[in-house]
Scaffold this active site. Structure first.
Site, PDB file in Angstrom:
ATOM      1  N   ASP A  58      13.443 -10.513  17.431  1.00 45.19           N
ATOM      2  CA  ASP A  58      13.228 -11.559  16.446  1.00 45.19           C
ATOM      3  C   ASP A  58      12.490 -12.706  17.138  1.00 45.19           C
ATOM      4  O   ASP A  58      12.567 -12.859  18.356  1.00 45.19           O
ATOM      5  CB  ASP A  58      14.583 -12.025  15.906  1.00 45.19           C
ATOM      6  CG  ASP A  58      14.422 -13.085  14.834  1.00 45.19           C
ATOM      7  OD1 ASP A  58      13.485 -12.967  14.032  1.00 45.19           O
ATOM      8  OD2 ASP A  58      15.236 -14.026  14.806  1.00 45.19           O
TER       9      ASP A  58
ATOM     10  N   THR B 281      12.445 -16.388  16.153  1.00 44.64           N
ATOM     11  CA  THR B 281      13.195 -17.631  16.269  1.00 44.64           C
ATOM     12  C   THR B 281      14.511 -17.392  16.995  1.00 44.64           C
ATOM     13  O   THR B 281      15.293 -16.517  16.631  1.00 44.64           O
ATOM     14  CB  THR B 281      13.478 -18.221  14.874  1.00 44.64           C
ATOM     15  OG1 THR B 281      12.248 -18.354  14.175  1.00 44.64           O
ATOM     16  CG2 THR B 281      14.153 -19.571  14.987  1.00 44.64           C
TER      17      THR B 281
ATOM     18  N   ASP C 298      19.495 -13.417  16.412  1.00 42.70           N
ATOM     19  CA  ASP C 298      20.567 -14.409  16.429  1.00 42.70           C
ATOM     20  C   ASP C 298      20.969 -14.866  15.029  1.00 42.70           C
ATOM     21  O   ASP C 298      21.894 -15.648  14.892  1.00 42.70           O
ATOM     22  CB  ASP C 298      20.146 -15.629  17.256  1.00 42.70           C
ATOM     23  CG  ASP C 298      19.050 -16.442  16.579  1.00 42.70           C
ATOM     24  OD1 ASP C 298      18.321 -15.874  15.732  1.00 42.70           O
ATOM     25  OD2 ASP C 298      18.919 -17.640  16.893  1.00 42.70           O
TER      26      ASP C 298
END
Length: 783
Positions: free
Chosen positions: A293, A295, A523
């Site tokens: 991912d 971010t 996250d």
């Protein structure tokens, strides 16, 4: 709504109405001790030790020390791993927000009691079963429990189950079932998530041990019959029988596997890396593709508002109205994400507008909003979701996004969507991201960035990091639904933007269908489905509790640069277990064959041959050629990527080596014994000569297994060779181990047989390497 009072909590604790869920750290201390002491291998060695002790030759019972060593080393390492896991689990566990006495505070899951009022927000893991008291756009993902990926809308009075998590919205929940009564705890009792559920390594070792068990039976019975029916005295026959049986048992293989796994857990723990599931250690070694991912993984999670661009040419709200609207939206969000926190920091004084209704942000919607009395409805979200394709504001947003910025659209929604301003957010790329991607490229591990952000923005970040293929980012809304076509696209592209949670999981499945072992890092709530279904899920410690709950690996220090160390550790563990398995199984093969070759003549009516070695011989041989080297090699650096076919590869190496050692040492034994016509050697001299051959070829196998060489590996082989030579050269050890290498002719015969054996072992490994079985992978770096 204000929660329980202190007296209410005390009463429920006294009544045992607490969330006393079973600990997940693994086996209890007693279970660890019992599992390491009461083993099949220890039982076999104990019986054989009793037999040897009964003959009065205590020195021949040296191998009994393996029982103590196996047990102590296994217990100590597993207890260390258990303690490390327990400590890290406390750091990484979800901490729900609980209302008590009108105040909200974070508590550990074990501190929750029946009827506690719990605040829920996006990304929160639901740790107990409960009833919703109040909800604002609450959507709960129950995929971990039901397998259904679509979030379920929950309203006042509905039930939520432990093990699910909040996908969007907020709520107050009353704990209705806690501890072992909760749904997730009942599931864990039936089948714990934290067991070694899928492991080619474990299954392979089990298969090998089953085969060895079947070989032990005929070889052992033949050895017993041959030794007890010959002309030897009973004590000598018993010692020969034990000497034949002891080396057949791969006593250190299971121990070394346990130690390697446990040391891996401890090493990763020192890097603040929590291993939730033991198969992760093995899976890490097999990873050939990392899906990351953007971010929070490649970029810092924290952001700041760089600019707010209004659209005065469209006669929209003036700048001050846009800023007031942004402040109002930030104040209305009780559980802000990183973008909303940045806006709240930029506009910390909300205008005090009266909220009538809110639309919480979700990864599927890509926007949030609120309706205010006298100020209408305002939306904040992705420009390419809220605006049509031909909108000029969308083109301007794409231009900003192509510079790696995150762009949100502020719009009014009455009666249609009217763009008001673009909110430009900037986030820093993690300092370690480029080096981490370079590591994976050097190791021939592919990297794909899969993000919910705008594709142009994701592509810009990927280009700054030097990721191959970053110049052609794909918008996931154009991805095909057909699995086969999706697999083609997933294999060809490197950067994906605007990926929904379900599409992230679909991309992981598509890559797995092409034979890749996929690790997924993330996250946020939108990463949970992909983390759960990837071969290895890696969550950031500051990520949502839901991601930490489903991931096998949690990077508690939030450092992406830890991932190469994690992969290296997995490769080290699996590669080294395969190395030492070659040594142990080679010993088993030659021991079984020697027992058969010595026993068959007596079985067919010929002269029964005494077994060439004493128990003390096979014990010391095991120490110098297998035990001590295996322990060192099991902890050594190793960056070879693990490949499937563990059992076949190990057998292709160990069986030829074991056959050659058995034939060479038995041939030497017969050649030296044949000199009996000329006055002949003693049995001790024949035994010594055969032992020289066996040790020489076994040390050469050790040297092959240790390749490629480093200075410490050369030193290891040299020390083991020197120790073996010293055993034959020092008078005291010659007397202790009943050795007689005094006849130069017999020693020359032994070395000649060893030379032939060494040449045959090299030939067998060379042929296997030419066939592509044992060649090192192209991406492997020297240890």
């Amino acid at each position: 709504m204000s929660g329980l009072s202190a007296e209410d909590v005390a009463q429920r604790v006294a009544e045992g109405l607490t969330n006393d869920v079973p600990p997940r750290a693994g086996r209890s201390i007693w279970q660890i001790v019992r599992a390491n002491v009461l083993t099949r291998i220890n039982a076999i060695l104990a019986v054989l030790a009793v037999v040897v002790v009964s003959t009065g030759e205590l020195l021949d019972a040296l191998f009994a020390g393996l029982i103590v060593a196996n047990s102590l080393v296994g217990i100590v390492q597993e207890l260390r791993a258990r303690r490390t896991l327990a400590r890290l689990a406390i750091v990484g566990q979800a901490k729900p927000r609980v209302r008590r006495c009108g105040h909200t505070r974070e508590l550990g899951p074990l501190e929750i009691v029946l009827d506690d009022v719990i605040e829920l927000g996006p990304g929160d893991q639901i740790v107990v079963d409960g009833v919703i008291l109040a909800a604002d756009g609450l959507e709960v993902d129950e995929s971990l429990l039901t397998g259904e990926s679509d979030p379920v809308v929950k309203t006042e009075g509905t039930t939520v189950l432990s093990g699910s998590f909040v996908a969007a919205g907020t709520a107050l929940c009353r704990a209705s079932k806690v501890g072992r009564e909760a749904y997730a705890a009942q599931l864990e009792d039936e089948a714990s998530r934290f067991t070694l559920v899928k492991s080619e390594l474990r299954n392979g070792i089990d298969t090998i041990l089953r085969v060895i068990t079947w070989l032990l039976v005929p070889a052992g019975l033949l050895s017993v019959y041959n030794q007890l029916t010959g002309s030897q005295t009973l004590p000598d026959a018993l010692r020969g029988m034990v000497a034949a049986l002891v080396p057949m048992v791969p006593e250190g293989l299971v121990l070394m596997t346990t130690v390697a796994f446990a040391v891996g857990v401890v090493r990763l723990g020192k890097r603040n890396c929590l291993v939730n599931e033991l198969p992760a250690i093995e899976g890490l070694a097999r990873v050939d593709l990392v899906c990351a991912d953007k971010t929070g993984t490649l970029t810092e999670n924290a952001m700041e508002v760089a600019e707010v661009r209004s659209f005065p040419h469209l006669h929209s709200a003036p700048d001050d109205a846009a800023r007031r609207a942004l402040g109002a939206l930030a104040a209305a969000d009780r559980h802000p994400n990183a973008s909303m926190r940045a806006i709240a920091n930029a506009y910390p004084e909300p205008p005090g507008w009266t909220i009538e209704e809110t639309i919480p942000f979700s990864s599927a919607r890509k926007f949030c909003g609120a309706r205010y009395a006298e100020h209408g409805t305002w939306l904040l979200g992705a420009p390419d979701v809220l605006l049509p394709l031909d909108a000029p504001e969308r083109e301007e947003a794409e231009l900003l996004a192509s510079r790696g910025l995150r762009v949100l659209l502020l719009a009014q929604a009455e009666p249609g969507i009217t763009p008001v301003a673009l909110v430009v957010l900037k986030q820093a790329i993690r300092a370690d991201a480029a080096a981490t991607l370079a590591y994976f490229d050097a190791q021939h591990v592919g990297v794909k960035i899969i993000s919910g952000d705008n594709a142009a923005s994701v592509g810009a970040v990927a280009r700054r990091l030097g990721l191959p293929g970053a110049c052609s980012p794909l918008d996931a809304r154009s991805l095909p639904d057909d699995p086969a076509r999706l697999a083609d696209v997933a294999a060809s592209a490197s950067v994906f933007g605007r990926v929904s949670p379900a599409q992230k999981r679909g991309l992981v499945h598509a890559l797995q269908a092409r034979g890749h072992t996929v690790a997924m890092t993330g996250d946020g709530v939108n990463d949970v489905l992909a983390l759960k279904d990837a071969d290895i899920g890696v969550a950031m410690g500051e990520g949502s509790p839901a991601t930490r709950a489903v991931a096998q690996i949690v990077l508690l220090d939030n450092s992406f640069s830890t991932l190469p160390h994690v992969v290296d550790e997995g490769r080290r563990v699996i590669g080294n277990i395969e190395r030492v398995a070659n040594l142990f199984l080679t010993k088993t093969v030659y021991s079984v064959l020697l027992a058969l070759m010595v026993g068959v003549p007596g079985l067919i009516g010929l002269e029964a041959l005494p077994f060439p070695f004493l128990p003390r011989h096979v014990t010391i041989t095991g120490w110098f050629t297998i035990g001590l080297p295996a322990f060192v090699l099991s902890l050594a650096p190793n960056r070879d990527r693990a490949r499937p076919g563990f059992v076949g590869r190990v057998l292709r190496r160990s069986v030829p080596a074991g056959v050659v050692i058995a034939l060479a040492s038995f041939a030497c034994y017969l050649l030296v014994r044949s000199a009996a016509d000329d006055g002949g050697p003693s049995h001790v001299q024949a035994s010594t000569s055969a032992l020289i051959t066996l040790i020489a070829v076994a040390l050469w196998v050790l040297a092959i297994v240790a390749r490629p060489y480093a200075w410490w590996k050369v030193g290891l082989v040299g020390v083991m060779t020197a120790a073996s030579v010293a055993m034959f050269a020092i008078p005291l050890t010659r007397e202790l181990f009943e050795l007689d290498p005094s006849n130069a002719g017999y020693t020359t015969t032994a070395l000649g047989c060893a030379g032939v054996g060494i040449a045959l072992v090299e030939l067998a490994w060379w042929v296997d390497g030419r066939l592509g079985h044992t060649g090192r992978t192209a991406e492997a770096a020297p240890a």
